[in-house]
Design an enzyme around this catalytic site. Structure first.
Site, mmCIF file in Angstrom:
data_model
loop_
_atom_site.group_PDB
_atom_site.id
_atom_site.type_symbol
_atom_site.label_atom_id
_atom_site.label_comp_id
_atom_site.label_asym_id
_atom_site.label_seq_id
_atom_site.Cartn_x
_atom_site.Cartn_y
_atom_site.Cartn_z
ATOM 1 N N LYS A 1 34.257 15.181 25.626
ATOM 2 C CA LYS A 1 34.884 14.410 26.708
ATOM 3 C C LYS A 1 34.128 13.116 26.958
ATOM 4 O O LYS A 1 32.898 13.120 27.035
ATOM 5 C CB LYS A 1 34.877 15.232 27.998
ATOM 6 N N GLY B 1 35.358 17.762 34.851
ATOM 7 C CA GLY B 1 35.147 18.627 33.675
ATOM 8 C C GLY B 1 35.640 20.045 33.936
ATOM 9 O O GLY B 1 36.324 20.643 33.096
HETATM 10 N N1 ADP Z 1 37.563 7.697 35.799
HETATM 11 C C1 ADP Z 1 38.302 8.486 35.032
HETATM 12 N N2 ADP Z 1 39.606 8.197 34.801
HETATM 13 C C2 ADP Z 1 40.365 8.996 34.032
HETATM 14 N N3 ADP Z 1 39.917 10.097 33.437
HETATM 15 C C3 ADP Z 1 38.622 10.453 33.618
HETATM 16 C C4 ADP Z 1 37.744 9.668 34.419
HETATM 17 N N4 ADP Z 1 36.529 10.271 34.409
HETATM 18 C C5 ADP Z 1 36.643 11.377 33.648
HETATM 19 N N5 ADP Z 1 37.885 11.479 33.141
HETATM 20 C C6 ADP Z 1 38.421 12.529 32.289
HETATM 21 O O1 ADP Z 1 38.095 13.759 32.916
HETATM 22 C C7 ADP Z 1 37.840 14.753 31.936
HETATM 23 C C8 ADP Z 1 36.445 15.331 32.158
HETATM 24 O O2 ADP Z 1 35.527 14.474 31.506
HETATM 25 P P1 ADP Z 1 34.047 14.195 31.921
HETATM 26 O O3 ADP Z 1 34.015 13.608 33.283
HETATM 27 O O4 ADP Z 1 33.468 13.427 30.809
HETATM 28 O O5 ADP Z 1 33.469 15.664 31.957
HETATM 29 P P2 ADP Z 1 32.385 16.290 32.909
HETATM 30 O O6 ADP Z 1 32.985 16.345 34.289
HETATM 31 O O7 ADP Z 1 32.124 17.602 32.296
HETATM 32 O O8 ADP Z 1 31.231 15.344 32.886
HETATM 33 C C9 ADP Z 1 38.001 14.059 30.588
HETATM 34 O O9 ADP Z 1 39.311 14.271 30.107
HETATM 35 C C10 ADP Z 1 37.776 12.590 30.921
HETATM 36 O O10 ADP Z 1 38.394 11.738 29.994
HETATM 37 C C1 MP5 Z 2 28.951 25.029 40.411
HETATM 38 C C2 MP5 Z 2 29.237 23.841 39.565
HETATM 39 N N1 MP5 Z 2 29.778 24.009 38.351
HETATM 40 C C3 MP5 Z 2 30.048 22.939 37.565
HETATM 41 C C4 MP5 Z 2 29.779 21.665 37.995
HETATM 42 C C5 MP5 Z 2 30.077 20.482 37.095
HETATM 43 O O1 MP5 Z 2 30.866 19.511 37.707
HETATM 44 P P1 MP5 Z 2 31.689 18.416 36.853
HETATM 45 O O2 MP5 Z 2 33.015 19.012 36.552
HETATM 46 O O3 MP5 Z 2 31.842 17.228 37.741
HETATM 47 O O4 MP5 Z 2 30.904 18.133 35.637
HETATM 48 C C6 MP5 Z 2 29.196 21.511 39.269
HETATM 49 N N2 MP5 Z 2 28.889 20.300 39.745
HETATM 50 N N3 MP5 Z 2 28.942 22.618 40.034
HETATM 51 MG MG MG Z 3 32.772 14.299 35.098
#
Ligand code: ADP
Ligand code: MP5
Ligand code: MG
Length: 551
Positions: free
Chosen positions: A230, A267
């Site tokens: 991602k 995420g």
């Molecule tokens: N500002 C944003 N606008 C649109 N999609 C987003 C944005 N930030 C994250 N995403 C999407 O949300 C999903 C979670 O990604 P990411 O934020 O990288 O994961 P995590 O929360 O595990 O760090 C992905 O599909 C990513 O492309």
């Molecule tokens: C309990 C718990 N589980 C997972 C996440 C990850 O968060 P994110 O989806 O923003 O990466 C979090 N902040 N807290």
């Molecule tokens: Mg994120």
């Protein structure tokens, strides 16, 4: 690499609705002859329970941590599954003290008790998909693997949560090896963000799409069937790009990057949506696309929310409940059934009969057109825009969607419901980028390859023709019924047939009985006539007769 911009909001929303299997339908019992009234009532009650049991609700079990701020973790998972029509049970692995500033504390649930929760749920309920989030220790990962071996499920979605979006560590390095050695080989999909992908691969640095592809390939070697890296946290990217790898092909999933502070829980939500879609029976590519579209739409609708004082706020998983279309009883912007009687205007014909575009549209709606497209190839822009604005008002007040042919600028300026493009117009994915997630996009297609591309580009429907020879469009090859059938069978999108269709042959088109062929689009048969409303009414009654005789 295949590049797949996302399907539009409406298409994705269609998938968010509980599937037929998810809706509890109560069958009327057929009571045996001679059964008394009271026993028949009893039989009905039993039958209700029995049929409810026969209709299981798509079920996701999330094994994750609690987030006290409810933006991420278990709370996000339950909200995401609820929004997509799946039931979500939960096994809590840790309780976090967390808010929009960061994670202040973690209290891990004893491994044995995680095992006990898993047994309680998996031994009793029919879980379709298990989704994992925060697994705070190697011991918890092992307990989970044991439980899954004992109680296998249809699919396993592993979100290898290690670092929160706020940068706090949620699972230490000791779990890495167990993830890699035990859990990944059981997973259908693993969904690391760039930081997690980097950690899993010994702190490699990831800066480009090509780095993300390499990481996906390396993680794939650890055993999952799919890897989704991602890119939410990729710096300097105007799009939100994720990379899916299935062992052979890389698919770049490109979405709009929403400018907002409210990305806490993206995420967790994405992985839960994938799990919910898989539980509903989607393929992996569809599940990932729908999930990404859901996150994009939720962020878009929540971009200005202010909850908490920290840098990272939660977003609204139930944004659809606030939309005016939901309040009017419809969850979707686009209803494929609207393609039933699709009226396409033609400037030449209107001139010939001395009608304004507005009067033509009014008459078509009066006669029962279910969707209207303004196809004004020769109109001056200023004049066209004025007419389009008037048509938007007419269509809005009748609840009929209005699309503009080709002219994205005009559609934007008059706030039409969408745009229809041909193969030589602006590509549908580019139109989507300009119109945003909520508008309708249609694409003219003559071949299965074009239909596939339209789907990948995020179109809502395709127009397929010319079914019969037509004078409306010069040099337009005729596909005939066989061509139409071939495209319909190949198309993942609803189809409207077009080209030389009139009251005399519309019935035979619909009699083809192709399930995704939703209606006919007509130009001359309505507008190259004196009485537009009467012609439309006549065609509608022919289509209705056909629809009833088939149902
Ligand atoms: N500002 C944003 N606008 C649109 N999609 C987003 C944005 N930030 C994250 N995403 C999407 O949300 C999903 C979670 O990604 P990411 O934020 O990288 O994961 P995590 O929360 O595990 O760090 C992905 O599909 C990513 O492309
Ligand atoms: C309990 C718990 N589980 C997972 C996440 C990850 O968060 P994110 O989806 O923003 O990466 C979090 N902040 N807290
Ligand atoms: Mg994120």
């Amino acid at each position: 690499m295949t590049s797949v911009p996302l399907p539009p909001l409406s298409a994705a929303l269609a998938q968010y609705r509980p599937s037929a299997a998810a809706t509890l339908r109560f069958r009327t019992p057929s009571s045996a002859p001679g059964v008394s009234a009271s026993s028949s009532t009893r039989a009905r009650r039993f039958s209700v329970i029995a049929s409810a049991r026969e209709m299981p609700w798509p079920h996701v079990l999330t094994v994750a941590g609690s987030d006290s701020s409810a933006g991420a973790g278990i709370q996000a998972d339950i909200k995401a599954c609820a929004a997509l029509g799946a039931y979500c049970s939960s096994v809590i692995t840790a309780v976090t003290a967390q808010n929009t500033v960061g994670v202040q504390g973690i209290h891990a649930v004893p491994e044995k008790f995680v095992g006990e929760q898993l047994r309680s749920v998996l031994s009793d309920m029919s879980v379709d998909v298990v989704k994992t989030g925060m697994l705070p220790s190697a011991g918890v990962v092992k307990v989970l693997c044991e439980s899954l071996r004992k109680f296998p499920v249809k699919a396993l979605v592993v979100d290898p949560v290690m670092v929160s979006t706020s940068g706090d560590t949620l699972s230490g390095p000791s779990t890495l090896a167990t993830y890699r050695d035990e859990l990944f080989s059981m997973a259908d999909i693993v969904t690391p963000n760039v930081k997690e992908a980097s950690k899993l691969l010994g702190d490699v640095s990831l800066h480009t799409i090509s780095d993300m592809c390499n990481a996906a390939e390396s993680i794939y070697k650890l055993g999952p069937k799919y890897v989704l890296v991602k890119g939410g946290d990729m710096p300097d990217s105007s799009d939100a790009i994720d990379v899916l790898f299935d062992g052979k092909e890389f698919t770049e999933l490109r979405g709009l990057r929403i400018k907002t502070r409210n990305t806490h829980g993206t995420g967790c939500t994405l992985a839960s949506c994938i799990a919910a879609e898989l539980a509903k029976g989607a393929t992996m590519l569809h599940a990932v696309q729908a999930a990404k579209k859901f996150v994009e739409s939720a962020l878009y609708h929540s971009k200005d929310l202010v909850i908490g004082n920290g840098p990272q706020g939660p977003f609204d998983h139930h944004f659809e409940l606030k939309s005016p279309s939901y309040k009017m009883g419809s969850l979707q912007k686009f209803n494929p059934d609207d393609l039933f009687l699709y009226a396409v205007t033609d400037s030449g014909m209107n001139k010939k009969w001395g009608r304004s575009i507005k009067d033509a549209v009014k008459a078509a709606i009066e006669g029962g057109a279910t969707i209207v497209q303004l196809r004004e190839k020769d109109a001056e822009t200023r004049e066209f825009l004025e007419a389009a604005k008037a048509c938007v008002e007419i269509c809005k007040s009748s609840g009929v969607p209005l699309l503009i042919n080709d002219r994205v600028d005009v559609a934007l300026a008059c706030d039409a419901d969408g745009v229809h493009v041909g193969q030589s117009d602006m590509p549908a994915w580019e139109v989507r980028r300009l119109l945003g997630p909520g508008k309708i996009i249609g694409v003219s297609c003559k071949t299965p390859a074009q239909a596939e591309q339209a789907w990948k580009d995020g179109a809502d429907y395709i127009g397929c023709g010319g079914v019969f020879p037509t004078t409306t469009k010069a040099n337009n090859p005729t596909l005939g019924f066989e061509g139409l059938r071939t495209v319909c069978l190949a198309s993942k999108l609803p189809v409207v047939a077009i080209g030389g269709i009139n009251a005399g042959n519309a019935g035979s088109v619909m009699e083809l009985g192709l399930p995704n062929l939703k209606g006919v689009a007509v130009v001359s048969a309505l507008f190259d006539r004196e009485r537009v409303a009467a012609e439309t009414r006549n065609l509608r009654s022919i289509l209705m007769k056909n629809a009833y005789s088939r149902s």
